[in-house]
Every structure is written in C-alpha cells, then in structure tokens.
Design an enzyme around this catalytic site. Sequence first.
Site: not given
Length: 315
Positions: A135, A138-139
């Site tokens: 993701c 997200c990261d």
Amino acid sequence: MTENYQIVIIGTGPAGLTAAIYSARANRSTIVLEGPQPGGQLTQTTEVENYPGFADGIQGPEMMEIFRKQANRFNAATVFESAIDVDFSSRPFKIKSDADKEYTADAVIIATGASAKKLNIPSEHKFYGYGISGCATCDGFFYRGKKVFVVGGGDTAMEDALYLTHFAESVTLIHRRDEFRASKIMLDRVKEHPKISLMLDSVIDEFLGEEKMMMKSLTGVKIRNVKTKEVTEHQVDGVFLAIGHTPNTLLFQDVIETDDVGYIKTLGKSTYTNIEGVFACGDVQDPTYRQAITAAGSGCAASIDADRFLTEHSQ
Ligand code: NDP
C-alpha cells in the site's frame, strides 16, 4: 450449538469493527466472527499515520485492538472464529463457524476485506512489513529521500509509482512483460516522469535484507530478466507490490452478486447487496479507495443500513 443474534458481522478490520460499534450502540445484539486474520490487513502494517485521531501515528495491530475494545465496551461479542458456511436463503440467516457453532442472524454484515496479492516467494514473507508493502498511500511517506521499487504493470502500479515520487529519491517500476495493462495516460505520465525508470521483462527472484536482534530491514533485491535470464542484484530501501488485490469472497460465491473480479456489488451508494438483509462494507466491496478510514466509514453505513432494515421489518 446455535446462538441467535440480530446482527452477525463476518470479518474484522476497520469496517467490521466499526459496524460492530455502531450496531451494539444501537442496542442490537451483535457478534463479530473475526475470521482467519483478526483485525484484517492493518495487522500486517507497521505504523498508521493517516488515520484521523491519532496525531502521533499508531501501530496497525494496536489500532485494531482499540477498535475491538470499543466494540466490546458496548457488548458486541468478538470471537476468533471463521465463518465456513452461510445459508442466506431465508431469514433468520444461518452461519456456521469453524468452532462447530451455528449462528442465526436477522441481518448480516459482510466485512471480509481483500488481500493484496503477493509474489509468494520465501524471502517475501520474511520482509513483508519491513520494507515490502502492499500500500503506497499507507507507507510511501516512510521513504522520503529513499530508493524504492514498484512491482506491476497495471493502473495501481502507475498510480503508486507517481505517488511515491512525492517522497522517494528514485522510483523503479519493475514489470514482468514489456506491455502494460495500465491505461495509456497513466503509462505516459510514468514514462515522462524524471524520477521514474522502467525495468521491463523483469521479476524479483529474492528479497535481501538484514536481521539484527528483533529488527529486520530490506536492503536489496535479486532481479531476473525473463528474456536474457540474467540475474542482477540491486540496493533498495522499499518495494511496493502493486500486482492486484483479491476480495475475500470465496465463501459467498454463487450466493451474493459480485463483479467479474469478485468484489461484492452494493446498490447505489448504500451497503445493500442483492440479498435483502445482507450488507457489505469495506474492501470486500471497494476496489477503488481501500483505506482504513473509508472502510470504517462504510462499516458505519452498513450498520445504519442494517439497523433501518431491522426496524422496517419490526425487529
Ligand atoms: P491489474 O490486475 O490491472 O494489474 C496487475 C498487474 O500486476 C499486471 O500488470 C500483472 O502483470 C501484474 N502481476 C500480477 N501478478 C503478478 C506476479 N505474480 N508477478 C509480477 N507481476 C504480477 O491490477 P491493478 O490493481 O493495477 O488494477 C485493478 C483495477 O483497478 C483495474 O481495472 C484498474 O484499471 C483499476 N484502477 C484504476 C485506477 C485509476 O483509474 N486511477 C487506479 C488503480 C486501479 P500482467 O500484466 O503480466 O498480467
């Protein structure tokens, strides 16, 4: 043994647990069958920084523990069981679990999520969450000034590669063919971006890294050119897999209407499925956004839809 509930929620994660909080607070007897991965995909990430309310960030597993506690506080039951069979042919619906139990439900909320596809090579398991991510939104933030690779040739890979240029020093897109599934406009943007380079006809053979004490970190990859068979080693800080997602809908095949890929179809902007009294929320019905916050939002919507449905049916 049969237990009866007004609302049975199948699956956890932000969607299922938010649905549980709302259903229990609406005074509906509620149980969550957490499934094979209690807490869902967030239990495989490390820090979550983009969920509003956690100004300093929070570890994914810890966040799911807080969600669960909040659901339990209002008397929603949460059990580490997986649904293995469902009978949605008439109400009350019946759900069998792998603990040899049967549950009946006046309404069911499906929140079984989706799983990011993996390459399924042994070293991937070792470094997943420690330099390998599924993701980018997200990261990506953790890779400021770093060197990252993105694997895939579809629109997600293009979108991830472009997104990661906001942080990373360089982005290399690795694709197993020299033709792309991605739309031309996205591919053109990737090709024209000065920070992005392409490595085509190439696959990752092995993830390389360090393990010191309890700490693990990815340091490189071995890449094989599928045409020349040449294997080369590359230093890299992060690898983002963008090779598609699989919605977890095996249990509902031939029962609930899905799209071609397997995502549950919901009606309009609601969480209603094609079966009256069965609702779906979170990634299992969302191929587009796939964020913890959007999943939680749809979990809330599913609970409100289920509550209204039960009221309309005098329950
Ligand atoms: P896709 O299925 O479109 O693409 C997956 C990519 O991963 C393919 O290039 C595939 O290669 C590759 N791949 C699959 N398995 C492996 C493997 N084991 N090893 C190496 N490579 C692998 O998935 P996406 O997530 O990209 O897109 C899903 C849908 O969502 C699409 O319809 C897409 O258009 C849509 N989408 C739209 C966006 C937008 O419009 N902004 C953004 C993101 C997604 P190969 O081609 O060789 O099969």
